[in-house]
Scaffold this active site. Structure first.
Site, PDB file in Angstrom:
ATOM      1  N   GLN A 163      39.263  45.244  46.416  1.00  0.00           N
ATOM      2  CA  GLN A 163      38.095  44.770  47.169  1.00  0.00           C
ATOM      3  C   GLN A 163      38.186  45.063  48.669  1.00  0.00           C
ATOM      4  OE1 GLN A 163      38.311  40.717  45.146  1.00  0.00           O
ATOM      5  NE2 GLN A 163      36.109  40.981  45.419  1.00  0.00           N
TER       6      GLN A 163
ATOM      7  N   GLY B 225      39.658  33.952  45.630  1.00  0.00           N
ATOM      8  CA  GLY B 225      40.521  35.010  45.129  1.00  0.00           C
ATOM      9  C   GLY B 225      40.091  36.334  45.717  1.00  0.00           C
TER      10      GLY B 225
ATOM     11  N   CYS C 299      31.614  36.599  42.948  1.00  0.00           N
ATOM     12  CA  CYS C 299      32.603  37.581  43.376  1.00  0.00           C
ATOM     13  C   CYS C 299      32.259  38.001  44.799  1.00  0.00           C
ATOM     14  CB  CYS C 299      32.540  38.784  42.431  1.00  0.00           C
ATOM     15  SG  CYS C 299      33.693  40.100  42.858  1.00  0.00           S
ATOM     16  N   LEU C 300      33.256  38.109  45.661  1.00  0.00           N
ATOM     17  CA  LEU C 300      33.015  38.494  47.056  1.00  0.00           C
ATOM     18  C   LEU C 300      32.412  39.895  47.169  1.00  0.00           C
ATOM     19  CD1 LEU C 300      36.231  37.075  48.778  1.00  0.00           C
ATOM     20  CD2 LEU C 300      33.918  36.152  48.926  1.00  0.00           C
TER      21      LEU C 300
ATOM     22  N   HIS D  27      39.834  36.838  36.446  1.00  0.00           N
ATOM     23  CA  HIS D  27      38.864  37.587  37.272  1.00  0.00           C
ATOM     24  C   HIS D  27      39.598  38.582  38.181  1.00  0.00           C
ATOM     25  CE1 HIS D  27      34.977  37.635  39.735  1.00  0.00           C
ATOM     26  NE2 HIS D  27      35.842  38.257  40.529  1.00  0.00           N
ATOM     27  N   GLU D  28      40.656  38.117  38.849  1.00  0.00           N
ATOM     28  CA  GLU D  28      41.358  38.988  39.807  1.00  0.00           C
ATOM     29  C   GLU D  28      42.170  40.074  39.101  1.00  0.00           C
ATOM     30  OE1 GLU D  28      40.247  38.808  42.673  1.00  0.00           O
ATOM     31  OE2 GLU D  28      39.363  36.821  42.510  1.00  0.00           O
TER      32      GLU D  28
ATOM     33  N   HIS E 241      39.978  42.801  38.204  1.00  0.00           N
ATOM     34  CA  HIS E 241      39.714  43.680  39.359  1.00  0.00           C
ATOM     35  C   HIS E 241      40.774  44.774  39.461  1.00  0.00           C
ATOM     36  CE1 HIS E 241      36.324  42.330  41.732  1.00  0.00           C
ATOM     37  NE2 HIS E 241      36.741  41.090  41.799  1.00  0.00           N
TER      38      HIS E 241
HETATM   39 CO    CO Z   1      35.734  39.372  42.300  1.00  0.00          CO
END
Ligand code: CO
Length: 168
Positions: A51, A46, A92-93, A134-135, A138
């Site tokens: 991000q 995701g 998380c990236l 989660h997304e 964000h």
């Molecule tokens: Co994330």
């Protein structure tokens, strides 16, 4: 520029709320294409626009659930219903090497728009439901570490800072 740079915590875009998308034009389509490519290149499941330092309410998700096309593109997504609760490991990236147990709803209903601006509904459970929460967090400037207790959050951020300083 197909693959975009992913920003890491504590970049300010990660704690800023994304703006509602109003133009469903070529720029949006390019953003969605770039985000999918960036997510796959980073082996993520995701990616939210915050991000890549773009403050628009856009996210892509692909957790590889069954079906031919498992790429979900969501514009202006909102969770309209949720139920259940379970803890599971998340990463998380924007937090390389940090994995924590986070409590999430097990089922969610999400209203969003597709890339043409058409309203859509997605009902999900399991890992897809977790990825959606989660997304969408964000896009509201909320990070998975914010979902931890204050003690666990402090420990997680300390661990993350230590691992980041080793990489320099
Ligand atoms: Co994330």
């Amino acid at each position: 520029m197909p693959i975009r740079d992913i920003v890491l915590y504590p970049h300010p875009a990660l704690t800023t709320e994304a703006a509602t998308v109003t133009e469903f034009d070529d720029d949006l389509h390019q953003l969605l294409d770039d985000m999918a490519m960036t997510m796959y290149a980073a082996n993520g499941v995701g990616l939210a626009a915050n991000q890549i330092d773009v403050l628009q309410a856009v996210t892509v998700i692909d957790v590889g659930e069954e079906g031919a096309n498992t790429l979900h593109e969501l514009v202006n997504p909102v969770i309209t219903d949720s139920s259940g609760a379970a803890r599971g490991q998340e990463g998380c990236l924007s937090f390389p090497e940090l994995y924590e147990q986070v409590e999430r709803a097990t089922k969610v209903r999400v209203e969003y728009m597709d890339r043409s601006g058409e309203p859509q509904v997605l009902e999900a459970e399991g890992f897809l439901a977790v990825a959606l929460q989660h997304e969408i967090d964000h896009l509201n400037g909320i990070l998975f570490t914010d979902r931890l207790s204050s003690l666990k959050r402090r420990m997680a951020l300390r661990k993350y800072k230590k691992s980041q300083s080793k990489q320099v």
